[in-house]
Design a protein around this motif. Structure first.
Motif, short mmCIF file in Angstrom:
data_model
loop_
_atom_site.label_atom_id
_atom_site.label_comp_id
_atom_site.label_asym_id
_atom_site.label_seq_id
_atom_site.Cartn_x
_atom_site.Cartn_y
_atom_site.Cartn_z
N GLU A 34 0.83 -1.20 0.00
CA GLU A 34 0.00 0.00 0.00
C GLU A 34 0.87 1.26 0.00
OE1 GLU A 34 -3.71 0.34 0.25
OE2 GLU A 34 -3.21 -1.51 -0.78
N LEU A 35 1.97 1.20 0.73
CA LEU A 35 2.86 2.37 0.81
C LEU A 35 3.54 2.65 -0.52
CD1 LEU A 35 4.61 1.68 4.20
CD2 LEU A 35 3.52 3.84 3.60
N GLY A 36 3.93 1.60 -1.22
CA GLY A 36 4.76 1.79 -2.40
C GLY A 36 6.21 1.93 -1.99
N ASP A 37 7.04 2.43 -2.92
CA ASP A 37 8.48 2.47 -2.68
C ASP A 37 8.84 3.24 -1.42
OD1 ASP A 37 9.05 1.02 -4.96
OD2 ASP A 37 9.10 2.81 -6.24
N VAL A 39 11.14 5.19 1.02
CA VAL A 39 12.29 6.06 0.82
C VAL A 39 13.18 6.12 2.06
CG1 VAL A 39 13.06 8.37 0.20
CG2 VAL A 39 10.96 7.46 -0.78
N ILE A 59 7.37 5.96 8.64
CA ILE A 59 7.88 5.37 7.41
C ILE A 59 7.43 6.27 6.25
CG2 ILE A 59 5.89 3.76 7.33
CD1 ILE A 59 7.80 1.76 5.94
N GLU A 60 8.40 6.70 5.46
CA GLU A 60 8.12 7.60 4.34
C GLU A 60 8.30 6.86 3.02
OE1 GLU A 60 7.65 11.17 4.12
OE2 GLU A 60 8.33 11.95 6.06
N ALA A 61 7.25 6.84 2.23
CA ALA A 61 7.33 6.32 0.87
C ALA A 61 7.25 7.53 -0.06
CB ALA A 61 6.21 5.34 0.61
N VAL A 62 7.44 7.31 -1.36
CA VAL A 62 7.43 8.45 -2.28
C VAL A 62 6.12 9.22 -2.15
CG1 VAL A 62 7.57 9.16 -4.69
CG2 VAL A 62 8.97 7.28 -3.89
N LYS A 63 5.02 8.49 -2.09
CA LYS A 63 3.73 9.14 -2.14
C LYS A 63 2.98 9.19 -0.81
CE LYS A 63 3.54 10.49 -6.28
NZ LYS A 63 3.64 11.95 -6.43
N THR A 64 3.48 8.49 0.19
CA THR A 64 2.72 8.42 1.43
C THR A 64 3.64 8.39 2.63
OG1 THR A 64 2.67 6.05 1.02
CG2 THR A 64 0.64 7.24 0.60
N VAL A 65 3.08 8.65 3.76
CA VAL A 65 3.84 8.57 5.01
C VAL A 65 2.92 7.98 6.06
CG1 VAL A 65 3.24 10.94 5.59
CG2 VAL A 65 5.18 9.87 6.71
N SER A 66 3.49 7.23 6.99
CA SER A 66 2.67 6.69 8.06
C SER A 66 3.47 6.55 9.35
CB SER A 66 2.13 5.31 7.67
OG SER A 66 1.41 4.77 8.76
N ASP A 67 2.77 6.67 10.46
CA ASP A 67 3.39 6.35 11.73
C ASP A 67 3.53 4.85 11.85
OD1 ASP A 67 3.88 8.78 12.95
OD2 ASP A 67 1.85 8.97 13.74
N MET B 1 -6.36 2.92 9.08
CA MET B 1 -5.81 4.07 8.38
C MET B 1 -5.08 3.69 7.10
SD MET B 1 -2.40 5.18 10.39
CE MET B 1 -1.36 5.49 9.00
N PHE B 5 -4.87 5.03 2.54
CA PHE B 5 -3.71 5.49 1.78
C PHE B 5 -4.01 5.87 0.35
CE2 PHE B 5 -0.23 3.65 4.58
CZ PHE B 5 -0.02 4.90 5.11
N LEU B 9 -3.09 9.50 -0.96
CA LEU B 9 -2.28 9.68 -2.15
C LEU B 9 -2.86 10.76 -3.05
CD1 LEU B 9 0.00 7.71 -3.42
CD2 LEU B 9 -1.83 7.13 -4.96
N PHE B 29 -3.78 10.75 8.70
CA PHE B 29 -2.52 10.39 9.33
C PHE B 29 -2.76 10.02 10.79
CE2 PHE B 29 1.58 11.37 11.32
CZ PHE B 29 2.39 10.58 10.54
N ARG B 63 -2.10 -0.89 -9.63
CA ARG B 63 -2.94 -0.48 -8.51
C ARG B 63 -3.84 0.64 -9.02
NH1 ARG B 63 -2.30 1.76 -3.12
NH2 ARG B 63 -0.19 2.46 -3.50
N GLU B 75 0.13 2.98 -10.11
CA GLU B 75 1.46 2.42 -10.36
C GLU B 75 1.36 0.96 -10.76
OE1 GLU B 75 3.79 3.02 -6.78
OE2 GLU B 75 2.97 1.23 -5.86
N ILE B 341 10.60 14.58 3.28
CA ILE B 341 9.79 14.73 2.08
C ILE B 341 8.71 15.77 2.33
CG2 ILE B 341 8.35 13.55 0.37
CD1 ILE B 341 9.68 10.94 1.13
N ARG B 343 5.30 17.59 1.64
CA ARG B 343 4.05 17.14 1.02
C ARG B 343 3.03 18.28 1.04
NH1 ARG B 343 4.81 11.50 0.56
NH2 ARG B 343 6.25 10.67 2.09
#
Lengths: 126, 410
Positions: A34-37, A39, A59-67, B1, B5, B9, B29, B63, B75, B341, B343
Motif C-alpha cells: 500500500e505504501l509503495g516504494d 524512501v 515510514i516515508e514512501a514516495v507518495k505516502t507517510v505513516s506512523d 488508516m 492510503f 495519495l 494520518f 494499482r 502504479e 519529504i 508534502r
C-alpha cells in the motif's frame, strides 16, 4: 498476500515475532504494498520504553507517510541498522531483512490481544 | 488508516478537489483505526468512469485508484522504477481521462483568443500552445493545450478533473456562436514518454517523427490506425509524444506500442510517476499549484500571459495592472537541505519561524534523491538561495529556494 503463520498482527498492519524475551517488529506485506516504494524510515525511539499503540517511528514512501505503532508495550532495544542505507528492503522482504525494531516486551500477555494470521487475513478481506 | 492510503495519495499528489475534503492528510494520518475509512474507496469505485484501457491495466497488476472521477492506474512496477524508466528509456501513460473540446467555425478563433491568456495569433497550423483560461476574477479556470488544425479548427485539451467546469465556462463565454464539441468521452490518449519514445513509435508509423518538433503535431497513420494525432508534447520533461485517437482503437494501439517497444524495455507508467516527473520539471498541476485563486503571473506563467495587440483575453486588464504593480506572492520551487519529504499543505516558514505559506506540491525527487516542492511565498522570499523551513510533521527542515526545473536532463 504473504501472511506468515508464525507472527502476530495489529490492525495497523504491523507484525511481531517473539523470540524468548525479545521480539522483532515490522510492517506487513500488505502495508509495504500500500505504501509503495519506501524512501526512508525514521526511528528515534531507541532506548525508550513505549506503551502498546504508541508511535515508535515513521515510514516515508514516495507518495505516502505513516506512523509506526508498537504492537505491545516494551523497550526499544535496537533499530535495524540496514534500514538507513537500504530502506527498500522493507518492500522486498518485509518479514525478514526489513524488520524495524527489536524490543523487550514488558507484558507478554498483551500478545493475546493481537490478531492471529487468520484474523489478520480476514481483516484484509473485509 | 492504511486503507485510507489510496485516498491520501490523491490529496498529496493529485489535482482533484473532489476528494480533498475527506482526504486531508493530517486527518487520515492520525486516524488510527481503519474502520471508518475502509469502505469509502470501495464504494466510490462503483461510480468511477473507466478508460478504454482499464482491463489492460488490471491485467498488468496496476494499482487502480479513483482520480478525477476515473478509476486510473497509479502504479504498476513501482513509482521509482517507472519514473527512471521514463527518464532513461520509454514509458507509456494512459491519460485518456483528459478532456478534449473541439472549437470550430468562423467564430472559433475569436472565442479561443478571448478565453486564453496566451496569444493565439502566434499559433500556426500544426502547432500546440500551452495556455490557461483566466477566470474573470484574477484566477485560473484551468490550464490547457490548444492544437491548431486550421484558422477555423482548434482542439482544446483540458484537465480531467475540470472537464465539466471547463465545458460550462467555455459555453458561457461563447457569445459569438463558435461550434463546440465535447469529445472527452470518445477520445483516448496515450503519453509515450522518454528519450527512446521516438525509436519505438517510428516502427509503427510512416510519419517522420524527427520532423515533429517540440510542441508541434501531425495527424497520421500509426499502428494501422489512420488520423492518429501524434503530438510532440508531454508532462514529464523526458521527451516523447502524446497520441490521440478514438476509444475503439485504444487496445490495438496499446498492444502495438508495447510490442514495438520490447527491445527498448518499454514499461507502463502510472499517475504516481507522472506526478513525480512533472514536479521534477516544475510543471504546475491544476488543483495543487494553480487554481481559481491563483493568478498566472503569481504562478510564474507570465510567459503564457501575453499583453499584445489583438489579444483581448478575459482578465487582461486586471492582469496587466497586476504585472505593472508587481505581484505580492510568487510560486517558488525549493529543495530540502535535510532528509525529509515535503508534502502538500505542509507549512512553509521563514528563518524566524513565522509561517509564510504552504507546500502546494511536494515529493521525493527520484532523480535527485532529495525532497523537492513548490509553494507560494511573498516576493521578498522568492529569490533563489533564500532559506526557508518546511514543517514536516514535528520537525522544521531547512530548505532553499531554487530555480526550476529541479532536474535538468543530461
Amino acid at each position: 498476500m504473504n501472511i506468515p503463520k508464525n507472527l502476530k498482527y495489529t490492525e495497523d498492519h504491523e507484525w511481531i515475532r517473539v523470540e524468548g524475551k525479545e521480539a522483532f517488529v515490522g510492517v506487513t506485506d500488505f502495508a509495504q504494498g500500500e505504501l509503495g516504494d519506501v524512501v526512508f524510515i525514521e526511528i528515534e525511539t531507541a532506548g525508550e520504553s513505549l506503551g502498546k499503540g504508541e508511535a515508535f517511528g515513521t515510514i516515508e514512501a514516495v507518495k505516502t507517510v505513516s506512523d509506526l505503532f508498537m504492537p505491545v508495550s516494551g523497550k526499544v532495544e535496537e533499530v535495524n541498522p540496514e534500514l538507513e542505507n537500504n530502506p527498500e528492503i522493507v518492500n522486498k522482504d518485509p518479514y525478514g531483512k526489513g524488520w524495524m525494531i527489536k524490543i523487550t516486551p514488558s507484558d507478554l500477555s498483551e500478545l493475546d490481544s493481537l490478531l492471529s494470521p487468520e484474523e489478520y487475513e480476514a481483516l484484509l478481506n473485509k | 488508516m492504511w486503507r485510507a492510503f489510496c485516498l491520501v495519495l490523491l490529496s498529496v499528489c493529485f489535482e482533484t478537489t473532489r476528494f480533498r475534503g475527506k482526504t486531508d492528510f493530517h486527518l487520515s494520518f492520525f486516524q488510527r483505526k481503519i474502520g471508518t475509512f475502509v469502505h469509502k474507496p470501495v464504494i466510490s469505485f462503483l461510480f468511477m468512469k473507466k478508460t478504454a484501457l482499464s482491463n489492460k491495466h488490471t491485467a498488468l497488476g496496476a494499482r487502480m485508484v479513483p482520480f478525477a472521477g476515473f478509476l486510473m492506474p497509479v502504479e504498476y512496477t513501482g513509482v521509482m522504477d517507472e519514473h527512471r524508466t521514463v527518464r532513461k528509456g520509454v514509458g507509456v501513460f494512459d491519460v485518456s481521462h483528459m478532456g478534449e473540446f473541439w472549437c470550430k467555425g468562423p467564430k472559433a478563433y475569436n472565442l479561443v483568443q478571448r478565453l486564453t491568456s496566451n496569444d493565439l495569433a502566434r499559433l500556426q497550423d500544426g502547432r500546440v500552445q500551452y495556455t490557461c483560461f483566466p477566470n474573470g476574477r484574477g484566477g485560473i479556470v484551468d490550464d490547457l493545450l490548444v492544437y491548431r488544425f486550421g484558422h477555423e479548427e482548434y482542439l482544446l485539451v483540458v484537465n480531467a478533473a475540470n472537464i465539466e467546469k471547463d465545458w460550462k465556462w467555455v459555453n458561457e463565454q461563447n457569445n459569438g456562436g463558435a461550434e463546440l464539441i465535447n469529445a472527452s468521452a470518445e477520445i483516448s490518449q496515450l503519453a509515450v514518454q522518454g528519450p527512446l519514445a521516438a525509436n519505438v513509435l517510428q516502427k509503427l508509423t510512416p510519419v517522420d517523427l524527427d520532423g515533429i518538433k517540440y510542441y508541434t503535431f501531425v495527424a497520421g497513420e500509426l499502428a494501422g490506425v489512420k488520423d492518429v494525432i501524434i503530438s510532440a508534447t508531454g508532462y514529464t520533461g523526458a521527451g516523447g509524444f502524446e497520441l490521440y485517437f478514438p476509444n475503439e482503437y485504444a487496445g490495438k494501439i496499446w498492444d502495438a506500442v508495447f510490442e514495438a517497444g520490447k527491445e527498448e524495455g518499454i514499461k507502463p507508467a502510472g499517475l504516481a510517476a507522472r506526478d513525480t516527473l512533472r514536479l521534477e520539471m516544475g510543471f504546475c498541476l491544476y488543483g495543487n499549484d494553480i487554481d481559481d485563486t491563483t493568478s498566472p503571473l503569481e504562478a510564474g506563467l507570465g510567459w503564457i500571459t501575453r499583453f499584445v495587440e489583438g489579444n483581448d483575453f478575459i482578465d487582461r486588464e486586471f492582469l496587466e495592472k497586476q504585472k505593472k504593480e508587481g505581484v505580492k506572492r510568487k510560486l517558488v520551487g525549493f529543495e530540502l537541505l535535510e532528509r525529509g519529504i515535503p508534502r502538500q499543505h505542509y507549512p512553509i516558514m521563514d528563518a524566524s519561524g513565522k509561517q509564510v505559506g504552504e507546500v502546494t506540491s511536494g515529493t521525493m525527487s527520484p532523480m535527485l534523491n532529495r525532497g523537492i516542492g513548490m509553494g507560494y511565498v511573498e516576493v521578498s522570499l522568492a529569490s533563489p538561495g533564500t532559506r526557508l523551513f518546511i514543517q514536516v510533521r514535528n520537525k522544521s527542515l531547512e530548505a532553499e529556494v531554487v530555480k526550476m526545473p529541479f532536474y535538468k536532463s543530461e
